[in-house]
Design a protein around this motif. Structure first.
Motif, PDB file in Angstrom:
ATOM      1  N   ILE A  77      17.876   2.075  -2.948  1.00  0.00           N
ATOM      2  CA  ILE A  77      16.793   2.833  -2.763  1.00  0.00           C
ATOM      3  C   ILE A  77      15.861   2.102  -2.023  1.00  0.00           C
ATOM      4  CG2 ILE A  77      17.167   4.023  -5.005  1.00  0.00           C
ATOM      5  CD1 ILE A  77      14.558   2.511  -6.191  1.00  0.00           C
ATOM      6  N   GLU A  78      14.813   3.063  -1.251  1.00  0.00           N
ATOM      7  CA  GLU A  78      13.749   2.802  -0.641  1.00  0.00           C
ATOM      8  C   GLU A  78      12.679   3.207  -1.167  1.00  0.00           C
ATOM      9  OE1 GLU A  78      14.111   3.006   3.609  1.00  0.00           O
ATOM     10  OE2 GLU A  78      14.515   5.292   3.522  1.00  0.00           O
ATOM     11  N   MET A  79      11.337   2.740  -1.038  1.00  0.00           N
ATOM     12  CA  MET A  79      10.107   2.996  -1.811  1.00  0.00           C
ATOM     13  C   MET A  79       9.003   2.736  -0.954  1.00  0.00           C
ATOM     14  SD  MET A  79       8.816   2.261  -5.362  1.00  0.00           S
ATOM     15  CE  MET A  79      10.429   2.452  -6.060  1.00  0.00           C
ATOM     16  N   THR A  80       7.915   3.627  -0.830  1.00  0.00           N
ATOM     17  CA  THR A  80       6.493   3.193  -0.334  1.00  0.00           C
ATOM     18  C   THR A  80       5.659   3.284  -1.428  1.00  0.00           C
ATOM     19  OG1 THR A  80       6.071   5.384   0.588  1.00  0.00           O
ATOM     20  CG2 THR A  80       7.317   3.740   2.119  1.00  0.00           C
ATOM     21  N   ILE A  81       4.506   2.518  -1.252  1.00  0.00           N
ATOM     22  CA  ILE A  81       3.526   2.371  -2.406  1.00  0.00           C
ATOM     23  C   ILE A  81       2.134   2.315  -1.418  1.00  0.00           C
ATOM     24  CG2 ILE A  81       2.487   1.624  -4.456  1.00  0.00           C
ATOM     25  CD1 ILE A  81       5.018   0.110  -5.066  1.00  0.00           C
ATOM     26  N   ALA A  82       1.471   3.408  -1.848  1.00  0.00           N
ATOM     27  CA  ALA A  82       0.102   3.260  -0.859  1.00  0.00           C
ATOM     28  C   ALA A  82      -0.876   2.010  -1.456  1.00  0.00           C
ATOM     29  CB  ALA A  82      -0.760   4.597  -1.218  1.00  0.00           C
ATOM     30  N   ARG A  83      -1.154   1.099  -0.705  1.00  0.00           N
ATOM     31  CA  ARG A  83      -1.999  -0.077  -1.143  1.00  0.00           C
ATOM     32  C   ARG A  83      -2.999   0.361  -1.931  1.00  0.00           C
ATOM     33  NH1 ARG A  83      -0.323  -5.295   2.459  1.00  0.00           N
ATOM     34  NH2 ARG A  83      -1.772  -6.361   0.881  1.00  0.00           N
ATOM     35  N   SER A  84      -4.071   1.365  -1.319  1.00  0.00           N
ATOM     36  CA  SER A  84      -5.286   1.738  -1.694  1.00  0.00           C
ATOM     37  C   SER A  84      -5.187   2.358  -3.153  1.00  0.00           C
ATOM     38  CB  SER A  84      -5.790   2.626  -0.776  1.00  0.00           C
ATOM     39  OG  SER A  84      -5.251   4.018  -0.758  1.00  0.00           O
ATOM     40  N   ALA A  85      -4.143   2.664  -3.628  1.00  0.00           N
ATOM     41  CA  ALA A  85      -3.918   3.363  -4.672  1.00  0.00           C
ATOM     42  C   ALA A  85      -3.633   2.155  -6.148  1.00  0.00           C
ATOM     43  CB  ALA A  85      -2.885   4.336  -4.918  1.00  0.00           C
ATOM     44  N   VAL A  86      -3.504   1.115  -5.784  1.00  0.00           N
ATOM     45  CA  VAL A  86      -3.004  -0.031  -6.708  1.00  0.00           C
ATOM     46  C   VAL A  86      -4.388  -0.754  -7.035  1.00  0.00           C
ATOM     47  CG1 VAL A  86      -1.965  -2.008  -7.335  1.00  0.00           C
ATOM     48  CG2 VAL A  86      -0.928  -0.306  -5.644  1.00  0.00           C
TER      49      VAL A  86
END
Length: 363
Positions: A201-210
């Motif tokens: 799988i591949e995934m992206t996470i918004a840095r600003s939301a962490v």
């Protein structure tokens, strides 16, 4: 008497690092109005954006020195994890995860992040969880979510985010919920079967939301089935302890240090101006009004344009006879200049030699 006025505004367009209405004189006509501006350092290379579609070919565009990879050895204690690739751009954290479901389906995924990078003089962590899978963990942020639902069907990874609240390095499970599941900060593709039989799988996470995530951080992945561990990435070879095999601890992944600009300084609009001292001098424009200026009410203007907000500090003299009542912010956003540095569009305010303002705030 003197009074300070500070305004903070989030603008829905990319604004250059200047404010036309803050400059009294600019001896060098041109696109920047501070009068003492110098050419910025060469910026970091452009961010590579990964499309979460199950086609992993766009990972080939990531520079090798910005991509961190962990491959699980064949003799690891847990065999489900196979490969982990992480790329942290300025906007997103991108994760590629390869795993085997030959023995058990991968149902639950934990992302462990050490965001504060607090280490002692010998490189040992001093805060956070202290997971025995890694020699330098100290995780203080945890993502916990499902890759398959209770029926075994693939499901979007939309995790709960926790922050560590236990004793440092205790190895316990003392987490406090910071962001509820369903916030939608992760985007991942359906599992793809690879030619070698593994799933990916591949995934992206918004840095600003962490919450609390620094530019540099460590990241490890734990996989479970029915809340039992079946993989850690990165992972070492199995070791023997008291006659029993167990997973061997290895260094956790360090990522994020090579991608994007320095983190934005967030100014709190509370009348306490000490947070302005955190803004690097190279990123802040300051205009001081000379004592012999024709208009004497204005004193000092500071402008700092971060990635999210444009921040203003305005200092002025507010006499009893003539209080400051109205403020205009003039902004030249299109920066259209001819070959000799003269503006070609906008208002043309006589106060500045290179105005051309096309946006006005009046209040």
């Amino acid at each position: 008497m003197k009074r300070q006025l500070f305004a903070r505004m989030a603008l829905m367009l990319a604004l250059p690092l200047f404010a036309a209405g803050c400059i009294i004189d600019d001896p060098e006509p041109g696109p920047n109005l501070s009068g003492d501006w110098t050419e910025p350092e060469e910026p970091a290379g452009p961010e590579t954006f990964i499309t979460v579609d199950g086609d992993f070919s766009d990972w080939d565009a990531i520079p090798a020195d910005e991509l961190v990879t962990a491959t699980v050895p064949d003799d690891a204690f847990y065999s489900a994890g196979r490969r982990l690739k992480v790329y942290a751009g300025a906007t997103y954290i991108n994760i590629y995860l390869e795993y085997s479901e030959a023995e058990q389906p991968v149902q639950i995924m934990h992302l462990y992040l050490d965001s504060d990078m607090a280490f002692d003089g010998e490189g040992r962590p001093t805060t956070g969880m202290g997971n025995a899978a890694w020699t330098n963990d100290g995780a203080d942020i945890l993502f916990e979510g499902m890759l398959r639902d209770d029926t075994g069907a693939p499901t979007a990874y939309d995790p709960t985010i926790f922050t560590w609240s236990g004793e440092p390095l205790s190895g316990g499970w003392d987490w406090t919920e910071a962001v509820a599941a369903g916030a939608g900060i992760c985007s991942n593709c359906e599992p793809v079967e690879l030619p070698n039989g593994n799933m990916a799988i591949e995934m992206t996470i918004a840095r600003s939301a962490v919450p609390g995530l620094g530019q540099s951080f460590r990241l490890g992945v734990g996989l479970q089935y029915d809340w039992n561990d079946i993989a850690y990435l990165p992972a070492g070879s199995a070791v023997e302890e008291n006659g029993e095999p167990k997973h061997g601890a290895v260094e956790n992944l360090l990522i994020g240090a090579k991608s994007g600009p320095a983190p934005e300084v967030l100014i709190t609009a509370d009348g306490d101006f000490s947070d302005w001292e955190k803004v690097p001098a190279s990123e802040m424009t300051v205009a001081t009004v000379p004592d012999d200026a024709y208009y004497k009410a204005g004193k000092v203007a500071k402008v700092y344009a971060g990635e999210t907000y444009v921040n203003f500090y305005v200092e002025y003299e507010d006499s009893a006879e003539q209080p400051v009542q109205i403020m205009h912010l003039y902004l030249d956003s299109d920066m259209a200049f001819d070959g000799e540095g003269r503006p070609t569009t906008g208002m043309g305010n006589a106060a500045w030699t290179n105005d051309g303002a096309d946006i006005l705030f009046e209040g």
